[in-house]
Design an enzyme around this catalytic site. Sequence first.
Site, PDB file in Angstrom:
ATOM      1  N   VAL A 173      -4.603  -8.139 -13.587  1.00 59.71           N
ATOM      2  CA  VAL A 173      -5.760  -9.042 -13.645  1.00 59.71           C
ATOM      3  C   VAL A 173      -6.107  -9.620 -12.277  1.00 59.71           C
ATOM      4  O   VAL A 173      -6.761 -10.647 -12.175  1.00 59.71           O
ATOM      5  CB  VAL A 173      -5.510 -10.195 -14.640  1.00 59.71           C
ATOM      6  CG1 VAL A 173      -5.362  -9.677 -16.059  1.00 59.71           C
ATOM      7  CG2 VAL A 173      -4.275 -10.996 -14.242  1.00 59.71           C
ATOM      8  N   ILE A 178      -6.914  -1.524 -10.542  1.00 59.51           N
ATOM      9  CA  ILE A 178      -5.538  -1.083 -10.798  1.00 59.51           C
ATOM     10  C   ILE A 178      -5.375  -0.660 -12.255  1.00 59.51           C
ATOM     11  O   ILE A 178      -4.829   0.411 -12.551  1.00 59.51           O
ATOM     12  CB  ILE A 178      -4.535  -2.213 -10.462  1.00 59.51           C
ATOM     13  CG1 ILE A 178      -4.584  -2.526  -8.962  1.00 59.51           C
ATOM     14  CG2 ILE A 178      -3.115  -1.833 -10.892  1.00 59.51           C
ATOM     15  CD1 ILE A 178      -3.655  -3.627  -8.510  1.00 59.51           C
ATOM     16  N   ALA A 217      -6.695  -1.882   1.760  1.00 64.10           N
ATOM     17  CA  ALA A 217      -5.810  -1.473   2.843  1.00 64.10           C
ATOM     18  C   ALA A 217      -6.596  -1.217   4.126  1.00 64.10           C
ATOM     19  O   ALA A 217      -6.188  -1.653   5.215  1.00 64.10           O
ATOM     20  CB  ALA A 217      -5.049  -0.211   2.432  1.00 64.10           C
ATOM     21  N   GLY A 275      -9.406  -4.523 -17.001  1.00 62.95           N
ATOM     22  CA  GLY A 275     -10.118  -3.259 -16.782  1.00 62.95           C
ATOM     23  C   GLY A 275     -10.734  -3.242 -15.399  1.00 62.95           C
ATOM     24  O   GLY A 275     -11.924  -2.980 -15.227  1.00 62.95           O
ATOM     25  N   GLY A 276      -9.898  -3.565 -14.403  1.00 61.09           N
ATOM     26  CA  GLY A 276     -10.344  -3.519 -13.008  1.00 61.09           C
ATOM     27  C   GLY A 276      -9.809  -2.266 -12.342  1.00 61.09           C
ATOM     28  O   GLY A 276      -9.518  -1.262 -13.006  1.00 61.09           O
ATOM     29  N   GLU A 314      -9.996  -6.021 -21.661  1.00 58.23           N
ATOM     30  CA  GLU A 314     -10.772  -6.562 -20.536  1.00 58.23           C
ATOM     31  C   GLU A 314     -11.515  -7.825 -20.997  1.00 58.23           C
ATOM     32  O   GLU A 314     -12.219  -7.809 -22.004  1.00 58.23           O
ATOM     33  CB  GLU A 314     -11.763  -5.498 -20.025  1.00 58.23           C
ATOM     34  CG  GLU A 314     -12.840  -6.007 -19.091  1.00 58.23           C
ATOM     35  CD  GLU A 314     -12.315  -6.726 -17.851  1.00 58.23           C
ATOM     36  OE1 GLU A 314     -11.469  -6.167 -17.146  1.00 58.23           O
ATOM     37  OE2 GLU A 314     -12.744  -7.881 -17.610  1.00 58.23           O
ATOM     38  N   CYS A 366       0.837  -1.215   0.000  1.00 57.47           N
ATOM     39  CA  CYS A 366       0.000   0.000   0.000  1.00 57.47           C
ATOM     40  C   CYS A 366       0.864   1.254   0.000  1.00 57.47           C
ATOM     41  O   CYS A 366       0.726   2.125  -0.858  1.00 57.47           O
ATOM     42  CB  CYS A 366      -0.923  -0.016   1.211  1.00 57.47           C
ATOM     43  SG  CYS A 366      -1.704   1.562   1.530  1.00 57.47           S
ATOM     44  N   HIS A 412     -23.364  24.704   1.970  1.00 55.26           N
ATOM     45  CA  HIS A 412     -23.521  25.110   0.577  1.00 55.26           C
ATOM     46  C   HIS A 412     -22.441  26.131   0.229  1.00 55.26           C
ATOM     47  O   HIS A 412     -22.183  27.029   1.029  1.00 55.26           O
ATOM     48  CB  HIS A 412     -24.905  25.743   0.366  1.00 55.26           C
ATOM     49  CG  HIS A 412     -25.091  26.286  -1.023  1.00 55.26           C
ATOM     50  ND1 HIS A 412     -25.366  25.454  -2.090  1.00 55.26           N
ATOM     51  CD2 HIS A 412     -25.011  27.553  -1.508  1.00 55.26           C
ATOM     52  CE1 HIS A 412     -25.466  26.196  -3.192  1.00 55.26           C
ATOM     53  NE2 HIS A 412     -25.258  27.471  -2.864  1.00 55.26           N
TER      54      HIS A 412
HETATM   55  P1  NAI Z   1      -9.451  -6.451 -10.225  1.00 56.44           P
HETATM   56  O1  NAI Z   1     -10.027  -7.712  -9.691  1.00 56.44           O
HETATM   57  O2  NAI Z   1      -9.935  -5.152  -9.740  1.00 56.44           O
HETATM   58  O3  NAI Z   1      -9.626  -6.430 -11.811  1.00 56.44           O
HETATM   59  C1  NAI Z   1      -9.081  -7.403 -12.644  1.00 56.44           C
HETATM   60  C2  NAI Z   1      -9.762  -7.288 -13.998  1.00 56.44           C
HETATM   61  O4  NAI Z   1      -9.046  -8.078 -14.907  1.00 56.44           O
HETATM   62  C3  NAI Z   1     -11.206  -7.796 -13.999  1.00 56.44           C
HETATM   63  O5  NAI Z   1     -12.021  -6.840 -14.632  1.00 56.44           O
HETATM   64  C4  NAI Z   1     -11.114  -9.099 -14.791  1.00 56.44           C
HETATM   65  O6  NAI Z   1     -12.286  -9.369 -15.515  1.00 56.44           O
HETATM   66  C5  NAI Z   1      -9.945  -8.816 -15.708  1.00 56.44           C
HETATM   67  N1  NAI Z   1      -9.222  -9.994 -16.171  1.00 56.44           N
HETATM   68  C6  NAI Z   1      -8.886 -11.100 -15.461  1.00 56.44           C
HETATM   69  N2  NAI Z   1      -8.159 -11.939 -16.233  1.00 56.44           N
HETATM   70  C7  NAI Z   1      -8.021 -11.344 -17.448  1.00 56.44           C
HETATM   71  C8  NAI Z   1      -7.369 -11.698 -18.659  1.00 56.44           C
HETATM   72  N3  NAI Z   1      -6.678 -12.836 -18.774  1.00 56.44           N
HETATM   73  N4  NAI Z   1      -7.443 -10.840 -19.702  1.00 56.44           N
HETATM   74  C9  NAI Z   1      -8.121  -9.672 -19.587  1.00 56.44           C
HETATM   75  N5  NAI Z   1      -8.758  -9.289 -18.467  1.00 56.44           N
HETATM   76  C10 NAI Z   1      -8.700 -10.111 -17.405  1.00 56.44           C
HETATM   77  O7  NAI Z   1      -7.869  -6.625 -10.027  1.00 56.44           O
HETATM   78  P2  NAI Z   1      -6.710  -5.538  -9.979  1.00 56.44           P
HETATM   79  O8  NAI Z   1      -7.090  -4.326 -10.733  1.00 56.44           O
HETATM   80  O9  NAI Z   1      -5.477  -6.254 -10.356  1.00 56.44           O
HETATM   81  O10 NAI Z   1      -6.657  -5.165  -8.461  1.00 56.44           O
HETATM   82  C11 NAI Z   1      -6.428  -6.183  -7.486  1.00 56.44           C
HETATM   83  C12 NAI Z   1      -7.017  -5.807  -6.167  1.00 56.44           C
HETATM   84  O11 NAI Z   1      -6.264  -4.774  -5.577  1.00 56.44           O
HETATM   85  C13 NAI Z   1      -8.429  -5.264  -6.268  1.00 56.44           C
HETATM   86  O12 NAI Z   1      -9.375  -6.277  -6.214  1.00 56.44           O
HETATM   87  C14 NAI Z   1      -8.527  -4.372  -5.070  1.00 56.44           C
HETATM   88  O13 NAI Z   1      -8.993  -5.126  -3.990  1.00 56.44           O
HETATM   89  C15 NAI Z   1      -7.097  -3.966  -4.793  1.00 56.44           C
HETATM   90  N6  NAI Z   1      -6.902  -2.546  -5.136  1.00 56.44           N
HETATM   91  C16 NAI Z   1      -7.678  -1.592  -4.588  1.00 56.44           C
HETATM   92  C17 NAI Z   1      -7.523  -0.279  -4.921  1.00 56.44           C
HETATM   93  C18 NAI Z   1      -8.419   0.739  -4.331  1.00 56.44           C
HETATM   94  O14 NAI Z   1      -9.085   0.454  -3.355  1.00 56.44           O
HETATM   95  N7  NAI Z   1      -8.494   1.945  -4.880  1.00 56.44           N
HETATM   96  C19 NAI Z   1      -6.499   0.157  -5.863  1.00 56.44           C
HETATM   97  C20 NAI Z   1      -5.757  -0.919  -6.392  1.00 56.44           C
HETATM   98  C21 NAI Z   1      -5.955  -2.211  -6.036  1.00 56.44           C
END
Ligand code: NAI
Length: 472
Positions: free
Chosen positions: A274, A188, A324, A185-186, A207, A46, A448
């Site tokens: 991913v 991160i 976090a 497209g998640g 995605e 984090c 406001h």
């Molecule tokens: P994520 O679970 O948010 O998104 C992963 C994305 O990748 C999904 O949309 C999924 O459908 C796609 N995917 C999976 N396999 C794939 C493939 N082979 N080809 C294309 N697309 C594919 O995971 P991410 O973004 O890696 O983040 C991990 C974790 O870190 C999150 O679940 C979250 O808990 C945490 N995080 C939280 C943040 C925040 O609170 N602002 C910021 C960054 C991370």
Amino acid sequence: MATESIRTFDAIVLGSGPGGYVCAIRLAQYGLKTACIDKGPLGGVCLNVGCIPSKALIHASKVYKKAKDGAAMGVIAGDLRVDMATMQTWKTGITQKLSSGIGGLFKGNGVTHIVGVGKLAGPGRIVVTGADGKTETVGYGKLVLATGSSPIEIPGFAFDGKQIIDSTGALALSELPKAMAVIGGGVIGLELTDVYARLGVQVTVIEAAERILSMFDADVARPVYQKQIKLGVKHLQGAKALAATKLPNGRVRVDVEVAGKPDAVEVDVVLVAVGRRPNTANLGLATVGLVADKRGVIAVDNQLKTTAANIWAVGDITPGPMLAHKASKDGEVAAESVAGKKTALDVVAMPNVVYTDPEIATVGPTLAELQATGRKLKIGKFGFGALGRAMTANATEGFVRIISDEKTDLVLAVQIVGAEASELIASAGLALEMAATTEDIALTVHAHPTMAEAMMEAAHGAMGHPLHALKA
Ligand code: NAI
């Protein structure tokens, strides 16, 4: 017969991320002789390669974009350009300051930082290996596992740290690539897509699911998608990333299958985002009789106790969202439990925030999840487009939606997409924890002009008497 003499602690915390370091500080405050093992720097993913550095780059890239777009407001920039090396230095200054701050808190609270990688070596024992390869065995009475998670690698995209990178690599680019592919497209993927697209990189998001941010309601995710399209981001949805091939021209070709048809993009850098996997594979869990499930997750009860005696686990290695603030909450409760206090994890509202533009912030289930239960709902939605403060901030995209139970009016969920959503969600979390009704929110005077007025307006809407909007 010589007796073994090793450093021994009442409690050891393995890992110093937001779960581990919070837990260690609390344990020491409860009077336990405490150590925290981490190869360093303190603060985990984090602080060093996650939440904090990403927010620094998000902010810096917004400053650049706002300056670039300022002409309509009468702000005309001259020789505006991006110096990535300076941006990275600024970012690292922040993470270093925060990390040494934890060191100060450890010192002040009496937590011993043992530098190295820890591995369980049977009940009550951990072997710590330092950067120089030297090992030390340390003893514990109670142990809290807080080892966090790492990016998942997928076939065809082996990380090389240069052209095929994970989020850590993407947060450390000292030069801007011309083109970048983002797989996933998640959370991160899209936060970093925003950063680099704002700085002028041509980004293509690949995605696999039918749409990005599928963990949120479609109408909550849409403004983020629309704004990225406006920025020039290319989105391939329902797209399978097949493999990356390094080309003689120094670039990388990413082969993709979109709706059964082959496609390809040529880029300089590929970011794979991913999902993340718990760091439990090389921990020596078997030596204490612990088994993680096939995703690497360790089961815990509501006091974060594992099934092994005297061992607790917190954060990303336990069930629930990898967040976090969830890890820190776990850490506090685990420390109370280790210290023998009566405690239990009892969280009503776990905020979920995505720092895209616009930001997304929610508490409670999605609208789709609530509708699927068949429960009768009251829904109030207020768009930032009708809000004075939003107009003056040039940030009119998005809305606040409050969902309550039709009979009791108790607030069940709040979804916000818009500027400052990450800050606005705090009052929604309080509403859920305090069992507020939409009437409570509507009756609360909101200053406001503020973005927060959208909460009050949405509450009026849920009650059927919107003020600055027409009845749905
Ligand atoms: P994520 O679970 O948010 O998104 C992963 C994305 O990748 C999904 O949309 C999924 O459908 C796609 N995917 C999976 N396999 C794939 C493939 N082979 N080809 C294309 N697309 C594919 O995971 P991410 O973004 O890696 O983040 C991990 C974790 O870190 C999150 O679940 C979250 O808990 C945490 N995080 C939280 C943040 C925040 O609170 N602002 C910021 C960054 C991370």
